[in-house]
Design a protein around this motif. Structure first.
Motif: not given
Length: 146
Positions: A80-92, A131-146
């Motif tokens: 799941v980390l492949q779908a994120f980029v780190n910007i200032g300590g925030l995974a987006v 479509a992009f907003w829906a996929e962004t939301a789907r990936v955000w929901i699956k993000r690892p929470v720290a």
């Protein structure tokens, strides 16, 4: 230091609470102690935090300093980390940029071409942005929470 394990082994081991500890350590950007991890991630005991930290050490992702604190030595993009980029300590989510781009282009088209709007252009732009907003939301929901 031992040779870094292959990405398949890292992929198998880096999930659940271990992934949560790893994400936490990446966000902290500084060395952390076992009790800090236990307290901040609400683990039941320091031994649970230590188990997951030692797992990260064995994967050669984390190392220990001379004060007994742990820090990230290698950042990996698996699962799941492949779908994120780190910007200032925030995974987006990476898809957020495409969603914002399509939305901006739609708004610009509506504003700049208000007198001669094309219903098909608007339809494609709305569909792409949605479509992009829906996929962004789907990936955000699956993000690892720290």
């Amino acid at each position: 230091m031992s040779e870094a394990p292959d990405s398949g082994k890292i992929e198998d081991q880096l999930k659940g609470k271990t992934l949560q500890v790893y994400m936490y350590m990446i966000k902290r950007k500084e060395a952390v102690g076992v009790r800090e991890v236990q307290r901040d991630l609400s683990f039941s005991s320091p031994s649970v935090a230590n188990y997951h930290i030692e797992k990260l050490v064995s994967l050669a992702l984390v190392s220990q300093d001379e004060y007994g604190r742990y820090y990230v030595v290698q950042k990996v993009q698996v699962g799941v980390l492949q779908a994120f980029v780190n910007i200032g300590g925030l995974a987006v989510p990476r898809l957020l940029f495409f969603a914002a781009f399509f939305t901006t282009m739609l708004v610009a088209y509506l504003v700049l071409s208000f007198s001669s709007l094309d219903v098909f252009a608007i339809g494609f732009a709305v569909a792409g942005a949605a479509a992009f907003w829906a996929e962004t939301a789907r990936v955000w929901i699956k993000r690892p929470v720290a």
